[in-house]
Scaffold this active site. Structure first.
Site, PDB file in Angstrom:
ATOM      1  N   ALA A 264       0.827  -1.211   0.000  1.00 28.93           N
ATOM      2  CA  ALA A 264       0.000   0.000   0.000  1.00 28.93           C
ATOM      3  C   ALA A 264       0.859   1.258   0.000  1.00 28.93           C
ATOM      4  O   ALA A 264       0.620   2.190  -0.780  1.00 28.93           O
ATOM      5  CB  ALA A 264      -0.930  -0.004   1.219  1.00 28.93           C
ATOM      6  N   GLU A 265       1.885   1.296   0.849  1.00 28.26           N
ATOM      7  CA  GLU A 265       2.718   2.502   0.917  1.00 28.26           C
ATOM      8  C   GLU A 265       3.522   2.685  -0.363  1.00 28.26           C
ATOM      9  O   GLU A 265       3.722   3.809  -0.820  1.00 28.26           O
ATOM     10  CB  GLU A 265       3.651   2.468   2.134  1.00 28.26           C
ATOM     11  CG  GLU A 265       4.444   3.751   2.257  1.00 28.26           C
ATOM     12  CD  GLU A 265       4.706   4.194   3.678  1.00 28.26           C
ATOM     13  OE1 GLU A 265       5.311   5.271   3.828  1.00 28.26           O
ATOM     14  OE2 GLU A 265       4.320   3.496   4.627  1.00 28.26           O
ATOM     15  N   THR A 266       3.954   1.601  -0.959  1.00 33.15           N
ATOM     16  CA  THR A 266       4.685   1.694  -2.224  1.00 33.15           C
ATOM     17  C   THR A 266       3.797   2.297  -3.312  1.00 33.15           C
ATOM     18  O   THR A 266       4.202   3.219  -4.027  1.00 33.15           O
ATOM     19  CB  THR A 266       5.196   0.307  -2.652  1.00 33.15           C
ATOM     20  OG1 THR A 266       6.092  -0.185  -1.645  1.00 33.15           O
ATOM     21  CG2 THR A 266       5.918   0.359  -3.986  1.00 33.15           C
TER      22      THR A 266
ATOM     23  N   SER B 219       2.902   6.022  -2.506  1.00 33.88           N
ATOM     24  CA  SER B 219       4.080   6.880  -2.631  1.00 33.88           C
ATOM     25  C   SER B 219       4.450   7.130  -4.087  1.00 33.88           C
ATOM     26  O   SER B 219       4.820   8.250  -4.460  1.00 33.88           O
ATOM     27  CB  SER B 219       5.271   6.263  -1.897  1.00 33.88           C
ATOM     28  OG  SER B 219       5.044   6.238  -0.509  1.00 33.88           O
TER      29      SER B 219
END
Length: 117
Positions: free
Chosen positions: A38-40, A43
């Site tokens: 999710a963060e990848t 971002s």
């Protein structure tokens, strides 16, 4: 992590990740692996939204784990919820191979000028 990008733009980013190699001791997809995916995705979307000479720095992530996965691949789709000059927020839906929701996450990134630009 084995993340493979399928599509990337400032409004939507899609990638998939294998369950194998990203499990906790019981053989279930690790919740932290879902957060990494999710963060990848969020971002990358925020970076593309920010544009050249700018960076995106994650400042908040939350995730709800609805079910687990034990095999195959999970697919994440990050959709921009807000895109401003200083903040970008993405909702990320992660599904299993049967298109069942595994995790819902939200990531907010602060957008800054690149320090060396």
């Amino acid at each position: 992590m084995g993340i493979e990008f399928l599509e990337a733009g400032p409004e939507r980013v899609t990638a998939r990740m294998p369950v194998e190699g990203n499990t906790q001791p019981y053989g279930l997809l690790h919740g932290g692996a879902s957060c990494v995916l999710a963060e990848t995705l969020g971002s990358v979307g925020a970076m593309l939204h920010a544009g050249p000479g700018r960076i995106a720095v994650g400042i908040e992530i939350n995730a709800t784990h609805h079910r687990t996965a034990t095999e195959g691949w999970v697919t994440g789709v990050a959709t921009r919820v807000h895109g401003g000059r200083t903040l970008a927020t993405y909702e990320i839906a992660i599904t299993d191979g049967r298109d069942r929701r595994v995790c819902t996450a939200r990531l907010t990134c602060m957008l800054r000028d690149r320090p060396d630009a």
